[in-house]
Write a protein that holds these residues in place. Structure first.
Motif, PDB file in Angstrom:
ATOM      1  N   MET A 179      25.585 -26.903   1.309  1.00 38.64           N
ATOM      2  CA  MET A 179      26.050 -27.565   0.100  1.00 38.64           C
ATOM      3  C   MET A 179      24.975 -27.513  -0.990  1.00 38.64           C
ATOM      4  SD  MET A 179      28.601 -28.996  -1.129  1.00 38.64           S
ATOM      5  CE  MET A 179      29.014 -29.926  -2.539  1.00 38.64           C
ATOM      6  N   TYR A 180      23.704 -27.633  -0.602  1.00 36.35           N
ATOM      7  CA  TYR A 180      22.642 -27.609  -1.604  1.00 36.35           C
ATOM      8  C   TYR A 180      22.525 -26.239  -2.264  1.00 36.35           C
ATOM      9  CZ  TYR A 180      21.397 -32.142   0.181  1.00 36.35           C
ATOM     10  OH  TYR A 180      21.439 -33.451   0.547  1.00 36.35           O
ATOM     11  N   ARG A 181      22.809 -25.168  -1.516  1.00 42.18           N
ATOM     12  CA  ARG A 181      22.766 -23.835  -2.108  1.00 42.18           C
ATOM     13  C   ARG A 181      23.860 -23.691  -3.155  1.00 42.18           C
ATOM     14  NH1 ARG A 181      22.829 -20.000   2.869  1.00 42.18           N
ATOM     15  NH2 ARG A 181      22.930 -18.424   1.244  1.00 42.18           N
ATOM     16  N   VAL A 182      25.022 -24.275  -2.890  1.00 42.63           N
ATOM     17  CA  VAL A 182      26.113 -24.235  -3.860  1.00 42.63           C
ATOM     18  C   VAL A 182      25.729 -25.025  -5.105  1.00 42.63           C
ATOM     19  CG1 VAL A 182      28.500 -24.922  -4.272  1.00 42.63           C
ATOM     20  CG2 VAL A 182      27.866 -23.896  -2.088  1.00 42.63           C
ATOM     21  N   TRP A 183      25.146 -26.210  -4.921  1.00 39.68           N
ATOM     22  CA  TRP A 183      24.757 -27.044  -6.056  1.00 39.68           C
ATOM     23  C   TRP A 183      23.740 -26.322  -6.939  1.00 39.68           C
ATOM     24  CZ3 TRP A 183      26.645 -30.628  -8.821  1.00 39.68           C
ATOM     25  CH2 TRP A 183      25.840 -31.327  -9.716  1.00 39.68           C
ATOM     26  N   ASN A 184      22.751 -25.661  -6.328  1.00 46.49           N
ATOM     27  CA  ASN A 184      21.764 -24.913  -7.105  1.00 46.49           C
ATOM     28  C   ASN A 184      22.419 -23.796  -7.901  1.00 46.49           C
ATOM     29  OD1 ASN A 184      19.572 -26.455  -6.325  1.00 46.49           O
ATOM     30  ND2 ASN A 184      19.150 -25.187  -4.536  1.00 46.49           N
ATOM     31  N   VAL A 210      25.529 -23.745  -8.999  1.00 52.23           N
ATOM     32  CA  VAL A 210      26.307 -24.353 -10.081  1.00 52.23           C
ATOM     33  C   VAL A 210      25.393 -24.793 -11.223  1.00 52.23           C
ATOM     34  CG1 VAL A 210      27.753 -26.341 -10.670  1.00 52.23           C
ATOM     35  CG2 VAL A 210      28.229 -25.028  -8.617  1.00 52.23           C
ATOM     36  N   THR A 211      24.282 -25.440 -10.892  1.00 51.93           N
ATOM     37  CA  THR A 211      23.392 -25.906 -11.959  1.00 51.93           C
ATOM     38  C   THR A 211      22.700 -24.749 -12.661  1.00 51.93           C
ATOM     39  OG1 THR A 211      21.608 -26.267 -10.358  1.00 51.93           O
ATOM     40  CG2 THR A 211      22.986 -28.150 -10.922  1.00 51.93           C
ATOM     41  N   ASN A 212      22.375 -23.690 -11.944  1.00 51.21           N
ATOM     42  CA  ASN A 212      21.711 -22.545 -12.571  1.00 51.21           C
ATOM     43  C   ASN A 212      22.633 -21.779 -13.503  1.00 51.21           C
ATOM     44  OD1 ASN A 212      19.273 -23.022 -11.322  1.00 51.21           O
ATOM     45  ND2 ASN A 212      19.724 -21.695  -9.591  1.00 51.21           N
ATOM     46  N   LEU A 252      29.387 -21.581 -18.216  1.00 51.78           N
ATOM     47  CA  LEU A 252      30.523 -22.465 -18.466  1.00 51.78           C
ATOM     48  C   LEU A 252      30.513 -22.956 -19.908  1.00 51.78           C
ATOM     49  CD1 LEU A 252      32.937 -24.077 -17.350  1.00 51.78           C
ATOM     50  CD2 LEU A 252      31.316 -25.872 -16.758  1.00 51.78           C
ATOM     51  N   ILE A 253      29.369 -23.401 -20.366  1.00 50.50           N
ATOM     52  CA  ILE A 253      29.255 -23.885 -21.745  1.00 50.50           C
ATOM     53  C   ILE A 253      29.505 -22.743 -22.731  1.00 50.50           C
ATOM     54  CG2 ILE A 253      27.657 -24.853 -23.439  1.00 50.50           C
ATOM     55  CD1 ILE A 253      26.326 -26.319 -21.023  1.00 50.50           C
ATOM     56  N   GLY A 254      28.930 -21.586 -22.463  1.00 53.45           N
ATOM     57  CA  GLY A 254      29.148 -20.434 -23.327  1.00 53.45           C
ATOM     58  C   GLY A 254      30.602 -20.002 -23.358  1.00 53.45           C
TER      59      GLY A 254
END
Length: 105
Positions: A1-6, A8-10, A15-17
């Motif tokens: 799960m932590y690999r997925v979170w990293n 997503v945050t990276n 997403l914003i663009g």
């Protein structure tokens, strides 16, 4: 799960663009934006927008609009609810006491 979170945050800048590009595109050329969003990915699928075909039969068509709004947004809110729930309910959660009021409302 932590690999997925990293991941997503990276890559949240994409997403914003993408949101900014879509906002500009929808305002500059709404017809082409609508054509792109309502493009049929799969006709006669088990999920999608329910409509009649030319013979009067009811069929479901999976469009990009349906996929994002109904499928991916449901997954997003499920993950967000899980995160808030864990932050509130766990003993060492970051939203203990009065801090829990805002996301719960």
């Amino acid at each position: 799960m932590y690999r997925v979170w990293n991941f997503v945050t990276n890559y949240s800048l994409f997403l914003i663009g993408g949101a900014i590009i879509a906002l500009i595109w929808a305002n500059l050329n709404p017809d082409s934006y609508h054509y792109f969003v309502e493009f049929a990915i799969v006709d006669d699928f088990f999920i999608g927008y329910l409509h009649e075909d030319e013979n009067g039969n009811l069929i479901r068509t999976l469009t990009l609009h349906y996929l994002v709004n109904d499928v991916l947004m449901a997954l997003f809110f499920a993950i967000a609810a899980k995160e808030v729930w864990e932050a509130v309910i766990l003993k060492n959660g970051s939203l203990r006491g009065k801090k829990a009021a805002t996301p719960l409302f």
